[in-house]
Scaffold this motif. Structure first.
Motif: not given
Length: 176
Positions: A64-85
């Motif tokens: 979806a290059r060139g479209t709108y999005d919210l900041p975010g992405g995949f969580a890393d290993e050994n990272e909480t979801a909150e730490e990831g965001v």
């Protein structure tokens, strides 16, 4: 293409007798190893300023290059979801998130490299005290502020982000 269709050999013993066992797993007929496909954890941030505008990024890369999005992405290993965001917001915008409040989740398929990767997208309301470091970086080509009254979910390139944005706006407009 579903991710299970890409596996032809058992990752443990290398046998070609690696075949579907259920709708979400493959079983090796030689060594008995069973591989289950479970969703990858992903996150998205709703950041709203004092003018009731949502922080939106323009995607720099596929999908979806060139479209709108919210900041975010995949969580890393050994990272909480909150730490990831918080990390993803910092990488894409330069902003430091003080608090990340979980709102809801949506199942998704993230198409990458010709494979549909199942994800569980978690949405957070993120509070930022200082917007002065704001700068597009990493996966964000550009950053925009869009009024909650004018935002159009259909302009967002990823299915779950469109759904999440609709849910968020409904809650936000009724007082969250």
């Amino acid at each position: 293409m579903k991710i299970l269709e890409k596996f032809k050999f058992c990752p443990v013993c290398g046998s070609s007798s690696f075949s579907p066992n259920s709708g979400k797993s493959l079983l090796c007929g030689s060594c008995g190893f069973e591989y289950f496909v479970n969703p990858s954890a992903a996150n998205a941030a709703f950041i709203v300023n004092e003018r009731d505008e949502v922080l939106v990024v323009l995607r720099k890369k596929e999908p979806a290059r060139g479209t709108y999005d919210l900041p975010g992405g995949f969580a890393d290993e050994n990272e909480t979801a909150e730490e990831g965001v918080k990390r993803e917001v910092m990488e894409e915008t330069g902003l430091l998130v003080g608090e990340a409040e979980y709102l809801f989740s949506c199942p998704n398929k993230y198409s990458y490299g010709g494979i549909d990767i199942p994800t569980l997208d978690q949405f957070y309301l993120c509070r930022v005290d200082d917007f002065s470091p704001l700068k597009a970086s990493d996966d964000a080509a550009e950053i925009l502020w869009v009024s909650t009254k004018d935002i159009r979910p259909e302009l967002f390139g990823l299915h779950s982000i469109r759904n999440g944005l609709r849910q968020f706006l409904e809650r936000y407009r009724s007082g969250l």
